[in-house]
Design a protein around this motif. Structure first.
Motif, PDB file in Angstrom:
ATOM      1  N   HIS A 138       0.911  -1.142  -0.032  1.00 52.63           N
ATOM      2  CA  HIS A 138      -0.235   0.094   0.063  1.00 52.63           C
ATOM      3  C   HIS A 138       0.654   1.249  -0.128  1.00 52.63           C
ATOM      4  O   HIS A 138       0.564   2.329  -0.496  1.00 52.63           O
ATOM      5  N   ILE A 141       1.811   1.890  -3.730  1.00 54.75           N
ATOM      6  CA  ILE A 141       0.608   2.519  -4.358  1.00 54.75           C
ATOM      7  C   ILE A 141       0.311   3.861  -3.967  1.00 54.75           C
ATOM      8  O   ILE A 141       0.383   4.836  -4.897  1.00 54.75           O
ATOM      9  N   GLU A 142       0.469   4.269  -2.755  1.00 49.86           N
ATOM     10  CA  GLU A 142       0.280   5.511  -2.202  1.00 49.86           C
ATOM     11  C   GLU A 142       1.500   6.562  -2.932  1.00 49.86           C
ATOM     12  O   GLU A 142       1.108   7.491  -3.326  1.00 49.86           O
ATOM     13  N   ARG A 145       0.524   7.295  -6.593  1.00 47.56           N
ATOM     14  CA  ARG A 145      -0.549   8.301  -6.470  1.00 47.56           C
ATOM     15  C   ARG A 145      -0.064   9.619  -6.093  1.00 47.56           C
ATOM     16  O   ARG A 145      -0.215  10.689  -6.945  1.00 47.56           O
ATOM     17  N   ALA A 175      -3.830  -0.237  -9.551  1.00 49.07           N
ATOM     18  CA  ALA A 175      -4.638  -0.110  -8.465  1.00 49.07           C
ATOM     19  C   ALA A 175      -4.432   1.402  -7.932  1.00 49.07           C
ATOM     20  O   ALA A 175      -5.392   2.145  -7.507  1.00 49.07           O
TER      21      ALA A 175
ATOM     22  N   LEU B  48     -11.117  11.945  -1.854  1.00 45.23           N
ATOM     23  CA  LEU B  48      -9.990  11.209  -2.436  1.00 45.23           C
ATOM     24  C   LEU B  48     -10.357   9.639  -2.139  1.00 45.23           C
ATOM     25  O   LEU B  48     -10.679   9.206  -0.943  1.00 45.23           O
ATOM     26  N   PRO B  49      -9.966   8.914  -3.386  1.00 50.88           N
ATOM     27  CA  PRO B  49     -10.069   7.541  -3.171  1.00 50.88           C
ATOM     28  C   PRO B  49      -9.231   6.895  -1.950  1.00 50.88           C
ATOM     29  O   PRO B  49      -8.246   7.609  -1.612  1.00 50.88           O
ATOM     30  N   GLY B  50      -9.975   5.964  -1.106  1.00 47.80           N
ATOM     31  CA  GLY B  50      -9.177   5.605  -0.069  1.00 47.80           C
ATOM     32  C   GLY B  50      -7.898   4.819  -0.522  1.00 47.80           C
ATOM     33  O   GLY B  50      -7.719   4.322  -1.723  1.00 47.80           O
ATOM     34  N   VAL B  52      -5.207   1.642  -0.906  1.00 50.97           N
ATOM     35  CA  VAL B  52      -5.291   0.355  -1.297  1.00 50.97           C
ATOM     36  C   VAL B  52      -4.510  -0.530  -0.667  1.00 50.97           C
ATOM     37  O   VAL B  52      -3.175  -0.234  -0.298  1.00 50.97           O
ATOM     38  N   GLU B 109     -11.461  -3.922  -5.165  1.00 52.13           N
ATOM     39  CA  GLU B 109     -10.976  -3.360  -6.150  1.00 52.13           C
ATOM     40  C   GLU B 109     -10.714  -4.518  -7.252  1.00 52.13           C
ATOM     41  O   GLU B 109     -11.074  -4.005  -8.351  1.00 52.13           O
ATOM     42  N   LEU B 119      -7.083  -7.123  -4.184  1.00 47.22           N
ATOM     43  CA  LEU B 119      -7.010  -5.627  -3.521  1.00 47.22           C
ATOM     44  C   LEU B 119      -8.189  -4.920  -3.054  1.00 47.22           C
ATOM     45  O   LEU B 119      -9.139  -5.104  -3.820  1.00 47.22           O
ATOM     46  N   ARG B 121      -9.890  -1.524  -1.447  1.00 49.83           N
ATOM     47  CA  ARG B 121      -9.672  -0.051  -1.302  1.00 49.83           C
ATOM     48  C   ARG B 121     -10.472   0.483  -0.030  1.00 49.83           C
ATOM     49  O   ARG B 121     -11.747   0.359  -0.004  1.00 49.83           O
TER      50      ARG B 121
END
Lengths: 597, 375
Positions: A138, A141-142, A145, A175, B48-50, B52, B109, B119, B121
Motif C-alpha cells: 500500500h 501504491i500511495e 498516486r 490500483a 479522495l479515493p481510499g 489500497v 478493487e 486488492l 480499497r
C-alpha cells in the motif's frame, strides 16, 4: 533539405526558467557559432505558450546577428540571403523535464536496468519501486498516486523467467491509477519492457488503466541489457504524449526539423558523439540550481545520472545537509562561523538569483559546488556499473570465491576528458577556479584534459548531432568548449614534501620542467591552441597510467591554464588539523593563482 | 532603467486579488459566479479515493492463484466491512472450513487469478476546499476550480512553513527592530495572527505553538530554529504541508533582520482585523510565496482596480531591499544605474546599481542582489 547541406542552423533549448537560442553558420572554415540569445521560458501562467519564449529568444538572436528569422509569428525556413534558417531544432526541459516512475522486480537488477534506460533517455527518475525496496504494497501504491509522473516504466523478469511477481507489481500500478502530471484528461503512458511471456497478462492488467506500450525486454537475460528500444519508446512518448500536453508544444513541434529531445538526452548525445569520434573516455557534468547531471562514456558505454537534490540554488541547502559543515569548511582558507555559513546557504535557497559580492561569499559557494559535484559523481559511480547479479566464474586459484559483479565502469586513470558546465563552473571570474573545482571534486588520475562549456550550448549541439553530427562536433570544439588545459595527477601517496613527480612540457618553442613534491600543485603554462609534448616521470610508488614509477610521454593541447600538476596524492591527502588544512587550501589556490590576493 | 532580477515581494494597502482555489481531483463546486463568500466557507468538495491494501488470498488459503476467484464470497466492486469473510474454502466433505477476512472496510478493487491477490480499497477521504478569502466568485472552471475576487490589503513573505490559517492580526512588538520573545505570548494569542518584529527565537516559536497562535509573522528566523522545530534539515524550499499547528511566515530572510517598515506599518494598521495566511512556499519555476490577506468587504470590489502582474523595473529613486551580504537586509533607494558591467570584489563583471542606504551611505551592489519594494 538534407540537413548536411544546411548553411544556417537555429537551435533552441527550452529550459525550466530560460529559453536559449543559438545561431550557427557555415563559413569557409566550417560551422561556427554566430551568436546566442535568451528569454524567459513561457510555459507557465500567465503566458502558457512555450513558443512565446522561443520567439523572444530568437528575436534577440535576430538583433545581434542582423538576420531576420521570424515572420508572422513563425520561424522562416529555408534561408535566403540574410533571411531565415535552413534548419530549426529544439530541446526541452520546461515544466520540470520528463519525470518517470520506474517499477522493477529486484532493486539491483531489473529495476536498476530500467533506471539506466530512463536516465539515458533524459528522464528524471522520481522513484523506483521494486519487490525488495522495503516498502509494503500500500505504501508503493500511495507513492505512485502522490508523485503524478509523466510516465511509468515497468520492467521485471528475464525472458522465460519470473512471471507472477511482475504481474503483481503491474496490479499495484493499476490500483494506484496514477494521474498524469500534465492534465487529468489523458491516460498516463506506461511502457512494459519485461519478460516477454507476460505481455498478455500485463495487457489485461494495465490496458484499460494506462496508455500502454510494450517493447523488448530491457534485461532479456541476467548478463545482458537491451536498453535501446525502451529509450526510443520513452522519447517517442515524451514527444507525442507528454509534450503534446505542455502549453504551446503543439505549435512548436511542426516548426522543428527533427524531433524535440529532452534536454539531458541531447547533452548525452553530444557527449557520446565526441567520445565516439575521438575514441575518448569522457565525463561531463552539468551543475544547475536544482539538480546535477553527470554523463560518462567509458569504452563506448554511456551512462547518465541525475542527482535530483544537489544544486547551487534551489537545492543548495540540501547539499549542506548531505555533506555536512566539516566537508564544506575544509575547502576554505579562511575560518567561517558555522551559523554564518548555514544562514548564507539558506538565504541563497530562498533568493536563488543573487550572486556573491564578497570574495569570501564566492569561495563559500565554490566550496558548496565542490561537494555537490563530488556527491553527484559518487552517485554516478554507483549506477554506472557492469550488470549486477551475474556470477562471474574465476580461475582455479579462487574457484571457491565466486564474485557478484557490478563494479563501477568509472576508471579515473583512463579518463581522457572532463567537461564542466553550469553557472558556477562556466561563469567563474577566473578560469583557474573552475579547474580547481573540477580537480578537487572529481580527483582525476594520470593525464586528463579539462574544459568548461562556455555558454551551455551542449543541449542545442546534442539535438543537432542527431541530424548533422559533423556540424555539432565542429561547433562543440571551436566555440562551445573552453579548454582549461590538462591535469597531471599521479596515483599514490607519500608524506608531504617527499618527491612525487617530474614533469616536462615542450611546446611553442620552449621547454619547461618542474619537480613537484607531495602535497604541492604547480602550473606549467601552455597556451590555448598550441600542442605540446608532455613527459611525466613519477617517483617510485606513484602511477600515471603506465605502472608505478614508470614514465609517460604524450601529446597534449594547451588551455587557459596549461599543465596543472597535482601532487596532492590519490586519494587526496589532507592535513590532520583544521589550521594546517586551511594552510594547504591557501597554497593550492595560490599555485593556480585562483583568487585575487 | 533595468530589470530587477528578483521580483519584489508585494506589500500593498489595497488591491484586488484573484484567488484561484482548486481541488486536487475533480469533485463538486458548491458556489456560482456572483456569489459572495467568506474565508472559511466551503466552496468545493471531493472525495479522495481510499488507500489500497493487498491481500494475498492464494497464500492465505494455501491454493493456486487461479482457484482464488472460485473461493471468493465477494465480487469486484462489492462493499465489505472489516472482519467480514471474503473467501472461504471447504475441505473433507465440508467438515473443515478456512476463511480469509477483510482487514478493513471498503470495496473490492480487483481479484487476480494470475497472482492470487485481492486488492481492497479503503473508505474515501473527504476534502473540503474553503474560500480562504472574503470576496465574490467570478469564475468556475470545470468541477474543480473556483476563482474568487477579493479586495484586500496584501503582503507577501519570503519564506513560510505550515498551511492556511485565519485569525485577527495582533501586533506584539513595538517596532520592526524588536524581537518577539516567548514571554510576550500567552493564551490570549490563541487563534491570532501574531506579528513580531525582527526575529523570533526557538523559545518564542515553541510558545506560539503551545498557546495555539494561528500564525507568527516576523522579519527573520534562525535556520537552526527552523530545523529544530521541523525535526529535520530543510533541504529544498517547498513547504506548506508542515503540521506545526501554527503557520510561520518570515518577511525578510534567515537571520536577525528587522521587518521592512512598510510591512510592519501595514500589519499594524490592520490590528484586530481578520487575516487569511498561508505559509506555502515554492522556490522554483512557478514561484509561490507565503501570503497574508486582510480582506475588505466585497462591496469595495468595484472601487479597487485589479493590479496586473508587473515586471519589476529598476528606476532612479526606486525603494529597494538589499538581499545579499555584505548589506543583507538593508533598505535603500536607487541613485545610479550605470549601463556598463563593472567589476565587483569577486572580480566578476556584472551590472550594478548605486544605492543610498537609510543611514546615508552610498554603496555599489550587483543588480541581482536587490529586490524592488513594490509600491
Amino acid at each position: 533539405m538534407d540537413p548536411k547541406d544546411a548553411q544556417i542552423i537555429l537551435a533552441t533549448d527550452c529550459g525550466s526558467t530560460t529559453t536559449k537560442a543559438i545561431l550557427i553558420e557555415r563559413r569557409g572554415d566550417g560551422y561556427r557559432l554566430v551568436c546566442r540569445g535568451e528569454a524567459p521560458t513561457t510555459v507557465e501562467a500567465p503566458f502558457e505558450d512555450v513558443t512565446i519564449g522561443v520567439l523572444n529568444a530568437v528575436a534577440e538572436v535576430e538583433e545581434l546577428s542582423g538576420r531576420k528569422l521570424v515572420a508572422d509569428g513563425s520561424i522562416i525556413r529555408p534561408a535566403r540571403g540574410d533571411v531565415g534558417t535552413d534548419l530549426y531544432l529544439s530541446t526541452s526541459s520546461a515544466g520540470g523535464g520528463l519525470q518517470i516512475m520506474v517499477v522493477g522486480l529486484v532493486r539491483r537488477m531489473t529495476a536498476e536496468s530500467a533506471e539506466r534506460a530512463a536516465l539515458g533517455a533524459g528522464a528524471i527518475v522520481m522513484d523506483t519501486l521494486a519487490l525488495d525496496d522495503g516498502r509494503r504494497p500500500h505504501e508503493r501504491i500511495e507513492r505512485l498516486r502522490q508523485l503524478r509522473p509523466d510516465m511509468v516504466l515497468i520492467s521485471g523478469g528475464v525472458d522465460g523467467g519470473e512471471r507472477r511477481r511482475v504481474v503483481e507489481m503491474a496490479e499495484l500500478v493499476a490500483a494506484a491509477n496514477p494521474e498524469a502530471r500534465l492534465g487529468a484528461k489523458y491516460q498516463l503512458p506506461a511502457i512494459y519492457a519485461g519478460n516477454v511471456d507476460n505481455r498478455e497478462a500485463i495487457r489485461e492488467t494495465l490496458g484499460s488503466a494506462t496508455a500502454l506500450s510494450i517493447v523488448d525486454n530491457l534485461r532479456p537475460a541476467p548478463e545482458r541489457e537491451n536498453l535501446g528500444p525502451t529509450r526510443s519508446e520513452i522519447q517517442e512518448l515524451f514527444l507525442h504524449h507528454v509534450m503534446a500536453q505542455a502549453p504551446g508544444y503543439s505549435k512548436l513541434v511542426p516548426w522543428t526539423d527533427a524531433d524535440i529531445m529532452p534536454t539531458p538526452a541531447a547533452v548525452g548525445n553530444i557527449i557520446q558523439t565526441i567520445a565516439a569520434a575521438e575514441s575518448l573516455n569522457v565525463v561531463g557534468v552539468d551543475i544547475g540550481g536544482a539538480t546535477t547531471d553527470v554523463f560518462s562514456v567509458f569504452d563506448g558505454q554511456f551512462n547518465r545520472t541525475v542527482s535530483a537534490n544537489l544544486g547551487m540554488s534551489y537545492s543548495i541547502s540540501n547539499v549542506f545537509a548531505e555533506t555536512g559543515l566539516d566537508n564544506l569548511q575544509r575547502w576554505l582558507a579562511d575560518p567561517v562561523d558555522a551559523e554564518e555559513f548555514s544562514q548564507s546557504v539558506r538565504n541563497k535557497m530562498i533568493r536563488p538569483t543573487t550572486i556573491p559580492q564578497r570574495l569570501l561569499g564566492l569561495k563559500m559557494e565554490q566550496a558548496v559546488a565542490r561537494e555537490a559535484l563530488r556527491l553527484a559523481f559518487e552517485q554516478h559511480k554507483l549506477l554506472a556499473t557492469g550488470l549486477k547479479g551475474v556470477q562471474k566464474h574465476r580461475d582455479i586459484a579462487d574457484a571457491f570465491s565466486q564474485e557478484v559483479t557490478g563494479e563501477t565502469l568509472i576508471d579515473m586513470m583512463s579518463l581522457d576528458l572532463l567537461v564542466g558546465s553550469g553557472g558556477v563552473l562556466s561563469h567563474t571570474p577566473r578560469r583557474a577556479q573552475a579547474a580547481l573545482m573540477l580537480i578537487d571534486a572529481f580527483l582525476p588520475e594520470g593525464v586528463t584534459r579539462l574544459a568548461v562549456d562556455s555558454i551551455f550550448m551542449m543541449p542545442q549541439l546534442g539535438v543537432l548531432a542527431q541530424v548533422h553530427p559533423e556540424a555539432a562536433r565542429e561547433v562543440f570544439q571551436r566555440d562551445c568548449l573552453i579548454p582549461l588545459g590538462v591535469c597531471v595527477a599521479p596515483r599514490g601517496a607519500d608524506r608531504e614534501g617527499a618527491p612525487c613527480v617530474r614533469v616536462t612540457v615542450e611546446g611553442a618553442g620552449q621547454t619547461q620542467s618542474a619537480e613537484v613534491r607531495c602535497g604541492e600543485m604547480k602550473v606549467l603554462p601552455l597556451v590555448t591552441g598550441t600542442e605540446g609534448t608532455l613527459v611525466v616521470e613519477p617517483a617510485r610508488g606513484f602511477d600515471v597510467g603506465q605502472g608505478r614509477g614508470r614514465s609517460l610521454t604524450t601529446t597534449v593541447l594547451g588551455g587557459v591554464l596549461g599543465v596543472v600538476v597535482d601532487a596532492r596524492g590519490r586519494p587526496l591527502q589532507w592535513a590532520k588539523t583544521p589550521e594546517a588544512r586551511r594552510e594547504q587550501v591557501k597554497r593550492w589556490a595560490e599555485a593556480l593563482d585562483a583568487y585575487p590576493s | 532603467m533595468g530589470h530587477a532580477y528578483t521580483p519584489g515581494l508585494r506589500v500593498t494597502e489595497r488591491t484586488v486579488l484573484h484567488k484561484v482555489r482548486r481541488l486536487p481531483i475533480p469533485g463538486k463546486v458548491h458556489v456560482q459566479p456572483g456569489d459572495i463568500v467568506t474565508a472559511a466557507q466551503v466552496v468545493a468538495s471531493t472525495e479522495l479515493p481510499g488507500s489500497v491494501t493487498t491481500l494475498n488470498v492464494a497464500r492465505e488459503m494455501n491454493c493456486q492463484p487461479d482457484e482464488v476467484p472460485g473461493l471468493m464470497t465477494k465480487a469486484e466492486g462489492d462493499r465489505v466491512t472489516a472482519g467480514e469473510v471474503l473467501a472461504e474454502s471447504k475441505a473433507l466433505w465440508g467438515l473443515f472450513h478456512s476463511f480469509v477476512r477483510s482487514p478493513l472496510s471498503g470495496t473490492i478493487e480487483s481479484i487476480s487469478e494470475v497472482t492470487g491477490q485481492v486488492l481492497l480499497r479503503g473508505e474515501p477521504t473527504p476534502v473540503n476546499l474553503e474560500a480562504f478569502v472574503d470576496g465574490r466568485v467570478i469564475e468556475i472552471r470545470g468541477q474543480e476550480t473556483v476563482v474568487i475576487a477579493c479586495s484586500c490589503a496584501y503582503l507577501q513573505g519570503i519564506f513560510g512553513l505550515g498551511g492556511e490559517a485565519y485569525g485577527p492580526v495582533r501586533v506584539l512588538c513595538s517596532s520592526p527592530e524588536a524581537a518577539l520573545a516567548a514571554e510576550m505570548l500567552d493564551e490570549s494569542c490563541a487563534g491570532q495572527v501574531v506579528v513580531g518584529g525582527a526575529y523570533a527565537d526557538i523559545g518564542a516559536l515553541r510558545r506560539a505553538i503551545e498557546v495555539k497562535a494561528a500564525a507568527v509573522v516576523v522579519g527573520g528566523l534562525s535556520d537552526s530554529a527552523v530545523d529544530e522545530l521541523l525535526g529535520y534539515h530543510l533541504g529544498v524550499a517547498v513547504t506548506g504541508h508542515e503540521a506545526l499547528g501554527t503557520t510561520l511566515i518570515m518577511t525578510e530572510g534567515f537571520g536577525r533582520i528587522p521587518m521592512a517598515e512598510r510591512s510592519y506599518r501595514l500589519l499594524a494598521a490592520h490590528e484586530g482585523q481578520q487575516a487569511s495566511v498561508s505559509g506555502a512556499t515554492q522556490i522554483r519555476a512557478g514561484v509561490i510565496r507565503p501570503e497574508i490577506v486582510i480582506s475588505r468587504p466585497p462591496t469595495e470590489l468595484e472601487d479597487t482596480a485589479v493590479e496586473a502582474a508587473k515586471e519589476g523595473m529598476l528606476e532612479l529613486g526606486c525603494p529597494i531591499r538589499l538581499i545579499r551580504e555584505p548589506y543583507f537586509g538593508l533598505l535603500g533607494e536607487v541613485v545610479a544605474l550605470p549601463e556598463e558591467p563593472q567589476p565587483i570584489e569577486t572580480e566578476a563583471l556584472v551590472r550594478v546599481l548605486v544605492a543610498k542606504l537609510a543611514d546615508g551611505r552610498e554603496v555599489t551592489v550587483p543588480r541581482a542582489n536587490v529586490e524592488l519594494i513594490e509600491q
